[in-house]
Design an enzyme around this catalytic site. Sequence first.
Site, PDB file in Angstrom:
ATOM      1  N   HIS A 136     -19.384  25.250  43.680  1.00  0.00           N
ATOM      2  CA  HIS A 136     -20.112  26.373  43.075  1.00  0.00           C
ATOM      3  C   HIS A 136     -19.957  27.643  43.922  1.00  0.00           C
ATOM      4  O   HIS A 136     -20.944  28.259  44.334  1.00  0.00           O
ATOM      5  CB  HIS A 136     -21.594  26.025  42.911  1.00  0.00           C
ATOM      6  CG  HIS A 136     -22.260  26.819  41.815  1.00  0.00           C
ATOM      7  ND1 HIS A 136     -23.482  26.490  41.289  1.00  0.00           N
ATOM      8  CD2 HIS A 136     -21.861  27.938  41.148  1.00  0.00           C
ATOM      9  CE1 HIS A 136     -23.819  27.363  40.354  1.00  0.00           C
ATOM     10  NE2 HIS A 136     -22.838  28.244  40.246  1.00  0.00           N
ATOM     11  N   ILE A 137     -18.719  28.037  44.129  1.00  0.00           N
ATOM     12  CA  ILE A 137     -18.423  29.184  44.990  1.00  0.00           C
ATOM     13  C   ILE A 137     -17.640  30.280  44.271  1.00  0.00           C
ATOM     14  O   ILE A 137     -17.187  31.237  44.900  1.00  0.00           O
ATOM     15  CB  ILE A 137     -17.641  28.739  46.248  1.00  0.00           C
ATOM     16  CG1 ILE A 137     -16.353  27.997  45.863  1.00  0.00           C
ATOM     17  CG2 ILE A 137     -18.512  27.872  47.148  1.00  0.00           C
ATOM     18  CD1 ILE A 137     -15.446  27.674  47.041  1.00  0.00           C
TER      19      ILE A 137
ATOM     20  N   ILE B 126     -17.224  38.323  32.010  1.00  0.00           N
ATOM     21  CA  ILE B 126     -16.282  37.486  32.759  1.00  0.00           C
ATOM     22  C   ILE B 126     -15.129  37.065  31.863  1.00  0.00           C
ATOM     23  O   ILE B 126     -13.954  37.150  32.256  1.00  0.00           O
ATOM     24  CB  ILE B 126     -16.997  36.255  33.341  1.00  0.00           C
ATOM     25  CG1 ILE B 126     -18.026  36.692  34.383  1.00  0.00           C
ATOM     26  CG2 ILE B 126     -15.982  35.282  33.954  1.00  0.00           C
ATOM     27  CD1 ILE B 126     -18.901  35.570  34.906  1.00  0.00           C
TER      28      ILE B 126
ATOM     29  N   ASP C 290     -16.034  33.418  20.320  1.00  0.00           N
ATOM     30  CA  ASP C 290     -17.351  33.903  20.729  1.00  0.00           C
ATOM     31  C   ASP C 290     -18.041  34.491  19.502  1.00  0.00           C
ATOM     32  O   ASP C 290     -17.702  35.589  19.063  1.00  0.00           O
ATOM     33  CB  ASP C 290     -17.240  34.952  21.837  1.00  0.00           C
ATOM     34  CG  ASP C 290     -18.588  35.258  22.475  1.00  0.00           C
ATOM     35  OD1 ASP C 290     -19.608  35.176  21.764  1.00  0.00           O
ATOM     36  OD2 ASP C 290     -18.633  35.559  23.681  1.00  0.00           O
TER      37      ASP C 290
ATOM     38  N   GLU D   9     -26.508  19.331  42.133  1.00  0.00           N
ATOM     39  CA  GLU D   9     -25.985  19.966  43.341  1.00  0.00           C
ATOM     40  C   GLU D   9     -26.892  19.687  44.535  1.00  0.00           C
ATOM     41  O   GLU D   9     -28.105  19.864  44.424  1.00  0.00           O
ATOM     42  CB  GLU D   9     -25.865  21.471  43.138  1.00  0.00           C
ATOM     43  CG  GLU D   9     -24.808  21.883  42.136  1.00  0.00           C
ATOM     44  CD  GLU D   9     -24.600  23.396  42.110  1.00  0.00           C
ATOM     45  OE1 GLU D   9     -24.994  24.077  43.088  1.00  0.00           O
ATOM     46  OE2 GLU D   9     -24.063  23.895  41.118  1.00  0.00           O
TER      47      GLU D   9
ATOM     48  N   ALA E 128     -18.554  28.207  34.505  1.00  0.00           N
ATOM     49  CA  ALA E 128     -19.759  28.777  33.898  1.00  0.00           C
ATOM     50  C   ALA E 128     -20.995  27.954  34.265  1.00  0.00           C
ATOM     51  O   ALA E 128     -21.596  28.136  35.314  1.00  0.00           O
ATOM     52  CB  ALA E 128     -19.579  28.877  32.388  1.00  0.00           C
ATOM     53  N   ARG E 129     -21.375  27.025  33.400  1.00  0.00           N
ATOM     54  CA  ARG E 129     -22.538  26.174  33.612  1.00  0.00           C
ATOM     55  C   ARG E 129     -22.179  24.745  33.209  1.00  0.00           C
ATOM     56  O   ARG E 129     -21.476  24.534  32.212  1.00  0.00           O
ATOM     57  CB  ARG E 129     -23.725  26.644  32.769  1.00  0.00           C
ATOM     58  CG  ARG E 129     -24.333  27.967  33.199  1.00  0.00           C
ATOM     59  CD  ARG E 129     -25.150  27.819  34.467  1.00  0.00           C
ATOM     60  NE  ARG E 129     -25.888  29.025  34.802  1.00  0.00           N
ATOM     61  CZ  ARG E 129     -25.455  29.973  35.603  1.00  0.00           C
ATOM     62  NH1 ARG E 129     -24.256  29.866  36.160  1.00  0.00           N
ATOM     63  NH2 ARG E 129     -26.199  31.040  35.864  1.00  0.00           N
TER      64      ARG E 129
ATOM     65  N   ASP F 251     -16.209  24.236  38.796  1.00  0.00           N
ATOM     66  CA  ASP F 251     -16.910  24.779  39.963  1.00  0.00           C
ATOM     67  C   ASP F 251     -18.409  24.515  39.866  1.00  0.00           C
ATOM     68  O   ASP F 251     -19.161  24.908  40.747  1.00  0.00           O
ATOM     69  CB  ASP F 251     -16.657  26.289  40.066  1.00  0.00           C
ATOM     70  CG  ASP F 251     -17.264  26.895  41.324  1.00  0.00           C
ATOM     71  OD1 ASP F 251     -16.995  26.358  42.423  1.00  0.00           O
ATOM     72  OD2 ASP F 251     -18.008  27.890  41.216  1.00  0.00           O
TER      73      ASP F 251
END
Length: 346
Positions: free
Chosen positions: A313-314, A183, A202, A294, A264-265, A289
Site C-alpha cells: 500500500h505504497i 487517477i 465509468d 493490513e 485502488a481499494r 497494492d
Amino acid sequence: MSKVIIVGDTFVSVDIWRQAVEMMDLPEPVEIVSLEWYPEDSPKEFQRKLKLIEQNGPESVAIPEGIMEEISDADYFFVHVAPVSRKLLEKAQNLKLIGTCRGGIEHLDIGLAREMGIPVIHVIRNAEPVADYTIGMIYSVTRNIALSHAAVMQGAWPKNFPNDAYRTTLASQTVGLVGLGHIGKMVAQRLVNLGVKVIAYDPFIDQEAVRSSGIDLTFVSLEALFKHSDIVSLHMRVTPETENLIDRKLLALMQPSAYLINTARPDILVKADFIEVLKKRKIAGAAIDVVWEEPIAADDPLLGLDNLVITSHIAGDTVDAIPKSPLLLAKTVKDYLQTGVSEFIV
C-alpha cells in the site's frame, strides 16, 4: 469573522494547514483553531485507524479531542483523515464548507453533510504518484520484474515464469480502465503517450468532457472491458455500487493471457473469486497494492500464489504527496470561493 478549524495528524501537520488556510482568501478576519488527531501515532497505528475508517466509516474511531467544544460556531472545517461523523456534524450548525485533502471520503458522513447543505471539497492528493505507480505495476507483473527479483534474492536465476506463453510488449496490448476519475485519467494519458490502446468504463463521469480533453480512448461496457482487455486496471472508490463489483462472473470474461491491476481499494474485488482465477490460472497474473487485511497475515492464501505481485500500500507515498496536500486543497477552495463552482465537490 471566519472561524476555521484545522485538524492535523501523523502525516499532515497543523503548520502546513495554517499555510494552506492563509492561501484560501477566506473572509477576514480569520480565527484559526488548531486541533490534532492522534499526532503521536506511529505510521503503522495510523494506518490501522485509517483501515477501520475505510471499512466501517467515521463512527468507527474517536473524533479529535476538543472538537465538540469548538465546532458549533465554526465556519470552515479542514481535515486530512480525521473522522467527520454524524455526532460531530449535528453540532456544526454554522459550517459553510468542509475540506479534506484526500481522494477517499470514507471518513466523512457525506449523506448528512448533503442534507445540511454543507459543500464538501476534496482533492486527490496523490493522483500523480498513484498513476505513475500503476504504470510500474503493469510493467512489473507483465514482464516479471518483481517475481524475478524475489527469486534472484533467494539464490535462483529464473528464466521461466507462469506467464511465459503471453509475454509481449506493452504497446501491443489493450488496457481497460475501470474508473476514470483523476487517477484513471492520468493513467490513461500516460498509456496513450506510450502508444497503448486504452478502453474505459465509468458510468459516473461526463464522457464527452473526457473526449474533449484530448485523451484518446474508447468507452465500453464493463463486460466488454473485461472481455477485450489484455490488462484491466481498477481505479474506483468503494461505494455501495462498487463494493464487490468485480466478481466471478466478470473475472470469467477475462482472457487467459490477461492481467488485473489494483491500486485502488481491495473491496472492489471479491477476494475468493480473485484468488480462484489466479490459483486455477484462468488469467496470466495480477498486481495489487491493496489487500483486505493490513498488514497481510502470514497465512493469507494470497501469499501462496506465484502469479501475483503484492506491494504494501505504497502507491501514493512520495515525500511531498501527503504532507503538502493541504496546499493543493487551498487552491481548490480559493477557486471555489471565487467562482461558486468546483469539479472537486463531492
